[in-house]
Write an enzyme that holds these catalytic residues in place. Structure first.
Site, PDB file in Angstrom:
ATOM      1  N   ASP A  88       1.122  -1.360  -0.190  1.00 28.70           N
ATOM      2  CA  ASP A  88       0.351   0.394  -0.145  1.00 28.70           C
ATOM      3  C   ASP A  88       0.957   1.238   0.024  1.00 28.70           C
ATOM      4  OD1 ASP A  88      -2.366   1.698   0.683  1.00 28.70           O
ATOM      5  OD2 ASP A  88      -1.498   1.488   2.301  1.00 28.70           O
ATOM      6  N   ASP A  99       0.041   5.180   1.206  1.00 30.67           N
ATOM      7  CA  ASP A  99      -0.491   6.111   1.874  1.00 30.67           C
ATOM      8  C   ASP A  99      -0.471   5.987   2.927  1.00 30.67           C
ATOM      9  OD1 ASP A  99      -2.205   8.483   0.726  1.00 30.67           O
ATOM     10  OD2 ASP A  99      -1.035   7.164  -0.509  1.00 30.67           O
TER      11      ASP A  99
END
Length: 213
Positions: free
Chosen positions: A9, A11
Protein backbone atom coordinates in the site's frame (compact mmCIF):
# COMPACT_ATOMS: atom_id res chain seq x y z
CA UNK A 1 8.18 -18.60 4.26
CA UNK A 2 10.39 -16.64 1.88
CA UNK A 3 8.71 -14.01 -0.28
CA UNK A 4 9.89 -12.98 -3.74
CA UNK A 5 7.23 -10.30 -4.41
CA UNK A 6 6.21 -7.51 -2.03
CA UNK A 7 2.98 -5.64 -2.78
CA UNK A 8 2.78 -2.41 -0.77
CA UNK A 9 0.00 0.00 0.00
CA UNK A 10 1.18 3.61 -0.42
CA UNK A 11 -0.48 6.11 1.97
CA UNK A 12 0.21 5.24 5.58
CA UNK A 13 2.53 2.39 4.62
CA UNK A 14 5.37 3.79 2.51
CA UNK A 15 4.54 7.50 2.53
CA UNK A 16 3.28 9.83 5.25
CA UNK A 17 0.78 11.75 3.11
CA UNK A 18 -1.61 12.82 5.87
CA UNK A 19 -0.63 16.50 6.14
CA UNK A 20 -0.87 17.09 2.37
CA UNK A 21 -4.19 15.25 2.13
CA UNK A 22 -5.56 17.30 5.03
CA UNK A 23 -4.34 20.55 3.46
CA UNK A 24 -6.05 19.75 0.15
CA UNK A 25 -9.27 18.65 1.85
CA UNK A 26 -9.39 21.89 3.82
CA UNK A 27 -8.46 24.00 0.80
CA UNK A 28 -11.49 22.60 -1.04
CA UNK A 29 -13.77 23.01 1.97
CA UNK A 30 -12.65 26.61 2.51
CA UNK A 31 -13.13 27.31 -1.19
CA UNK A 32 -16.73 26.09 -0.86
CA UNK A 33 -17.22 27.91 2.49
CA UNK A 34 -17.75 24.60 4.31
CA UNK A 35 -16.42 23.60 7.76
CA UNK A 36 -12.84 22.38 7.78
CA UNK A 37 -11.65 19.03 9.16
CA UNK A 38 -8.94 18.17 11.67
CA UNK A 39 -5.95 16.04 10.73
CA UNK A 40 -7.29 13.26 12.98
CA UNK A 41 -10.64 13.30 11.19
CA UNK A 42 -8.88 13.02 7.83
CA UNK A 43 -6.75 10.14 9.20
CA UNK A 44 -9.94 8.11 9.63
CA UNK A 45 -11.44 9.28 6.33
CA UNK A 46 -8.62 7.91 4.14
CA UNK A 47 -8.20 4.37 2.82
CA UNK A 48 -11.06 3.91 0.35
CA UNK A 49 -9.97 6.32 -2.37
CA UNK A 50 -10.15 10.10 -2.65
CA UNK A 51 -13.79 10.23 -3.65
CA UNK A 52 -14.78 8.40 -0.47
CA UNK A 53 -12.40 10.68 1.46
CA UNK A 54 -14.27 13.73 0.20
CA UNK A 55 -17.66 12.06 0.67
CA UNK A 56 -16.76 11.77 4.35
CA UNK A 57 -15.33 15.29 4.56
CA UNK A 58 -18.12 17.23 2.80
CA UNK A 59 -21.28 17.85 4.85
CA UNK A 60 -24.01 15.48 3.60
CA UNK A 61 -21.44 13.75 1.38
CA UNK A 62 -22.50 13.02 -2.18
CA UNK A 63 -26.00 14.27 -1.36
CA UNK A 64 -24.56 17.76 -1.11
CA UNK A 65 -25.41 19.54 -4.40
CA UNK A 66 -21.90 21.03 -4.51
CA UNK A 67 -20.09 17.74 -3.91
CA UNK A 68 -18.78 17.30 -7.46
CA UNK A 69 -17.23 20.76 -7.67
CA UNK A 70 -15.68 20.48 -4.19
CA UNK A 71 -14.26 17.06 -5.06
CA UNK A 72 -12.78 18.47 -8.27
CA UNK A 73 -11.25 21.39 -6.38
CA UNK A 74 -9.64 18.90 -4.00
CA UNK A 75 -8.23 16.87 -6.89
CA UNK A 76 -6.80 19.93 -8.63
CA UNK A 77 -5.18 21.19 -5.43
CA UNK A 78 -3.74 17.81 -4.47
CA UNK A 79 -2.20 17.24 -7.90
CA UNK A 80 -0.25 20.48 -7.42
CA UNK A 81 0.46 20.17 -3.68
CA UNK A 82 0.76 16.44 -3.05
CA UNK A 83 4.50 16.76 -2.45
CA UNK A 84 4.51 19.79 -0.14
CA UNK A 85 5.18 17.83 3.06
CA UNK A 86 4.83 14.18 2.00
CA UNK A 87 7.84 11.97 2.67
CA UNK A 88 8.67 8.31 3.26
CA UNK A 89 8.38 7.09 6.83
CA UNK A 90 11.74 6.65 8.60
CA UNK A 91 13.48 3.47 7.48
CA UNK A 92 11.36 2.94 4.34
CA UNK A 93 14.09 3.80 1.82
CA UNK A 94 16.63 1.53 3.52
CA UNK A 95 14.09 -1.32 3.64
CA UNK A 96 13.21 -1.00 -0.05
CA UNK A 97 16.88 -0.88 -1.06
CA UNK A 98 17.58 -3.99 1.01
CA UNK A 99 14.70 -5.85 -0.66
CA UNK A 100 15.97 -4.85 -4.12
CA UNK A 101 19.51 -5.93 -3.17
CA UNK A 102 18.03 -9.33 -2.34
CA UNK A 103 16.43 -9.50 -5.80
CA UNK A 104 12.84 -9.02 -4.66
CA UNK A 105 10.13 -7.56 -6.90
CA UNK A 106 8.23 -4.59 -5.50
CA UNK A 107 4.79 -3.28 -6.45
CA UNK A 108 2.65 -0.47 -5.08
CA UNK A 109 -1.16 -0.61 -5.26
CA UNK A 110 -3.16 2.36 -4.04
CA UNK A 111 -6.67 3.77 -3.99
CA UNK A 112 -5.10 7.15 -4.73
CA UNK A 113 -5.80 8.27 -8.31
CA UNK A 114 -3.52 6.73 -10.91
CA UNK A 115 -1.53 9.78 -11.93
CA UNK A 116 -0.72 10.77 -8.35
CA UNK A 117 0.31 7.20 -7.49
CA UNK A 118 2.69 7.03 -10.45
CA UNK A 119 4.14 10.48 -9.76
CA UNK A 120 4.73 9.83 -6.06
CA UNK A 121 6.41 6.48 -6.74
CA UNK A 122 8.54 7.97 -9.51
CA UNK A 123 9.55 10.90 -7.29
CA UNK A 124 10.41 8.95 -4.14
CA UNK A 125 11.09 5.39 -5.25
CA UNK A 126 12.64 5.56 -8.74
CA UNK A 127 14.52 2.34 -9.40
CA UNK A 128 12.99 0.66 -6.35
CA UNK A 129 9.33 0.13 -7.27
CA UNK A 130 8.78 -2.04 -10.35
CA UNK A 131 5.03 -1.43 -10.77
CA UNK A 132 2.75 1.31 -9.40
CA UNK A 133 -1.02 1.09 -9.83
CA UNK A 134 -3.61 3.59 -8.63
CA UNK A 135 -7.32 4.21 -9.00
CA UNK A 136 -8.74 4.52 -12.50
CA UNK A 137 -12.14 3.98 -14.08
CA UNK A 138 -11.46 0.57 -15.62
CA UNK A 139 -10.18 -1.16 -12.48
CA UNK A 140 -11.97 -1.72 -9.19
CA UNK A 141 -10.53 -0.11 -6.08
CA UNK A 142 -9.23 -2.03 -3.10
CA UNK A 143 -10.43 -4.14 -1.33
CA UNK A 144 -11.25 -5.72 -4.67
CA UNK A 145 -8.23 -7.78 -5.78
CA UNK A 146 -7.97 -6.16 -9.23
CA UNK A 147 -5.01 -3.83 -8.57
CA UNK A 148 -3.03 -6.63 -6.93
CA UNK A 149 -3.83 -9.03 -9.76
CA UNK A 150 -2.77 -6.46 -12.35
CA UNK A 151 0.47 -5.84 -10.48
CA UNK A 152 1.27 -9.54 -10.39
CA UNK A 153 0.48 -9.86 -14.11
CA UNK A 154 2.79 -6.98 -14.94
CA UNK A 155 5.52 -8.50 -12.80
CA UNK A 156 4.93 -11.89 -14.46
CA UNK A 157 4.59 -13.31 -10.95
CA UNK A 158 1.99 -15.40 -9.14
CA UNK A 159 0.69 -15.21 -5.60
CA UNK A 160 2.52 -18.27 -4.28
CA UNK A 161 5.56 -16.31 -3.08
CA UNK A 162 3.97 -12.86 -2.74
CA UNK A 163 2.98 -10.91 0.36
CA UNK A 164 0.84 -7.81 0.86
CA UNK A 165 1.96 -5.02 3.22
CA UNK A 166 -0.47 -2.32 4.41
CA UNK A 167 -1.71 -0.25 7.32
CA UNK A 168 -5.50 -0.52 7.26
CA UNK A 169 -8.56 -2.74 7.35
CA UNK A 170 -8.91 -2.14 3.60
CA UNK A 171 -5.46 -3.64 3.13
CA UNK A 172 -6.27 -6.70 5.24
CA UNK A 173 -9.38 -7.34 3.14
CA UNK A 174 -7.49 -6.68 -0.11
CA UNK A 175 -4.88 -9.28 0.82
CA UNK A 176 -7.58 -11.77 1.73
CA UNK A 177 -9.45 -11.18 -1.53
CA UNK A 178 -6.18 -11.59 -3.45
CA UNK A 179 -5.17 -14.81 -1.72
CA UNK A 180 -2.08 -13.23 -0.18
CA UNK A 181 -0.78 -13.20 3.40
CA UNK A 182 -0.90 -9.73 4.94
CA UNK A 183 1.66 -7.93 7.05
CA UNK A 184 0.16 -4.95 8.91
CA UNK A 185 2.41 -2.00 9.75
CA UNK A 186 2.00 -0.10 13.02
CA UNK A 187 3.32 3.31 11.94
CA UNK A 188 0.42 4.15 9.60
CA UNK A 189 -3.12 5.51 9.83
CA UNK A 190 -4.64 2.74 12.04
CA UNK A 191 -3.62 1.42 15.46
CA UNK A 192 -3.02 -2.18 16.52
CA UNK A 193 -6.32 -2.66 18.33
CA UNK A 194 -8.25 -1.50 15.27
CA UNK A 195 -6.23 -3.78 12.99
CA UNK A 196 -6.67 -6.79 15.31
CA UNK A 197 -10.43 -6.17 15.33
CA UNK A 198 -10.36 -6.33 11.52
CA UNK A 199 -8.45 -9.58 11.23
CA UNK A 200 -4.78 -8.63 11.26
CA UNK A 201 -2.46 -11.46 12.31
CA UNK A 202 1.10 -10.33 11.53
CA UNK A 203 2.56 -6.98 12.57
CA UNK A 204 5.76 -5.01 12.12
CA UNK A 205 6.59 -1.96 14.21
CA UNK A 206 9.39 -0.67 11.98
CA UNK A 207 10.33 -1.12 8.31
CA UNK A 208 13.49 -3.12 9.01
CA UNK A 209 11.38 -5.82 10.71
CA UNK A 210 9.99 -6.68 7.29
CA UNK A 211 13.41 -7.97 6.30
CA UNK A 212 13.28 -10.56 9.10
CA UNK A 213 9.93 -12.08 8.06
Amino acid sequence: MSYDVYVFDLDGTLLDTLRDLTASVNHALRWAEMPERTIEEVRWFVGNGVKKLMKRAVPEGTDNPRFTEVYQEFRNHYLHHGLDTTEPYPGIMEMLRALKDEGKQIAVVSNKFYKATEELCSHFFAGLVDVAIGEREDIRKKPAPDTVEEALRRLKADCSHAVYVGDSDVDIQTAMNSGLPCISVLWGFRDKDFLLAHGATTFVASPHELLDI
